[in-house]
Enzyme design. Sequence first.
Site, short mmCIF file in Angstrom:
data_model
loop_
_atom_site.label_atom_id
_atom_site.label_comp_id
_atom_site.label_asym_id
_atom_site.label_seq_id
_atom_site.Cartn_x
_atom_site.Cartn_y
_atom_site.Cartn_z
N CYS A 1 8.89 27.71 -19.35
CA CYS A 1 7.75 28.06 -18.50
C CYS A 1 7.03 29.32 -18.98
O CYS A 1 7.58 30.11 -19.74
CB CYS A 1 8.23 28.26 -17.06
SG CYS A 1 6.88 28.25 -15.87
N ASP B 1 14.95 28.47 -7.34
CA ASP B 1 14.62 29.70 -8.03
C ASP B 1 15.00 30.86 -7.13
O ASP B 1 15.02 30.74 -5.90
CB ASP B 1 13.10 29.74 -8.32
CG ASP B 1 12.71 30.83 -9.30
OD1 ASP B 1 11.49 31.02 -9.50
OD2 ASP B 1 13.61 31.50 -9.87
O1 LIG Z 1 6.68 32.78 -14.53
C1 LIG Z 1 5.96 33.41 -13.73
O2 LIG Z 1 5.39 34.50 -14.01
C2 LIG Z 1 5.71 32.88 -12.35
C3 LIG Z 1 4.94 33.62 -11.46
C4 LIG Z 1 4.70 33.12 -10.18
C5 LIG Z 1 5.22 31.88 -9.79
C6 LIG Z 1 6.00 31.13 -10.67
C7 LIG Z 1 6.26 31.63 -11.94
N1 LIG Z 1 7.07 30.94 -12.83
C8 LIG Z 1 7.61 29.69 -12.45
C9 LIG Z 1 8.82 29.24 -13.13
O3 LIG Z 1 9.13 28.06 -13.05
C10 LIG Z 1 9.75 30.22 -13.81
O4 LIG Z 1 10.28 29.61 -14.96
C11 LIG Z 1 10.89 30.54 -12.84
O5 LIG Z 1 10.37 31.31 -11.79
C12 LIG Z 1 12.04 31.27 -13.53
O6 LIG Z 1 11.58 32.48 -14.09
P1 LIG Z 1 12.63 33.42 -14.89
O7 LIG Z 1 13.61 33.93 -13.85
O8 LIG Z 1 11.78 34.49 -15.50
O9 LIG Z 1 13.31 32.56 -15.92
#
Ligand SMILES: O=C(O)c1ccccc1NCC(=O)[C@H](O)[C@H](O)COP(=O)(O)O
Length: 223
Positions: A23, A138
Amino acid sequence: MSNSDGTVFDYPIGKAKVWVKICGITSYEDGQLAIEYGADALGFVFYPQSPRYLPLSQASNLLSRLNILKVAVLVNPSLEEVEILKKELPIDLWQLHGEESLALGHRLPRGKIIKALRPPFEQKIKEWADCTFAFLLDSPSEKWGGSGKPFDWGKASLLRQHYSYPFILAGGLNPDNIQRALREVEPFGVDVSSGVEKYPGKKDKKKLLDFIEKCKKPTHPVS
Ligand SMILES: O=C(O)c1ccccc1NCC(=O)[C@H](O)[C@H](O)COP(=O)(O)O
């Protein structure tokens, strides 16, 4: 495996293959790398407050060049925003990461939604089950997502065992913890953003390869 109500379902537990979404893709280079390394889907964040935000003006050219499942990540979008994205972009799956109404969900292609869950999980699962591709677990964050903080894997495991729906585990995953997460939760899929980055919006080549390779190895002997 069977549900708590006794219904049996065929779940890919113990299979080498777990569905992998990378992502926060903001460039062709990062997207193409993830494809070459074996990712199953790429996520593009259309939430302006995110450091991984992809403006619509850049998204059309980028998404049209990437030959993989494309996930639009939204947080409480208006119906107008959704209609514009539907019209302008080759989106395959719609990730609703906020507190979206079911009415909004019904304006999206049935079975093409990834619904991010917050407590009360059970109620949301019941509400959204008919229109989702998968549920996403999440970690809670005031930033809504991309926090780098782990979800409660014990809770994720219980939800996965209790329901026959596909669950995607997200939150704080990285090359160092992904194999333990897969063993503990045995999710349908995993989703990562910050754990494979150099800095927000820029993926790290080595972390990306390491993460995806570890996802593709069997987490335990396939029965
Ligand atoms: O990635 C972002 O900045 C984000 C911001 C706001 C809403 C969703 C967002 N990402 C969505 C995802 O699916 C991410 O991969 C997920 O939240 C996991 O993030 P991480 O903990 O950094 O791997």
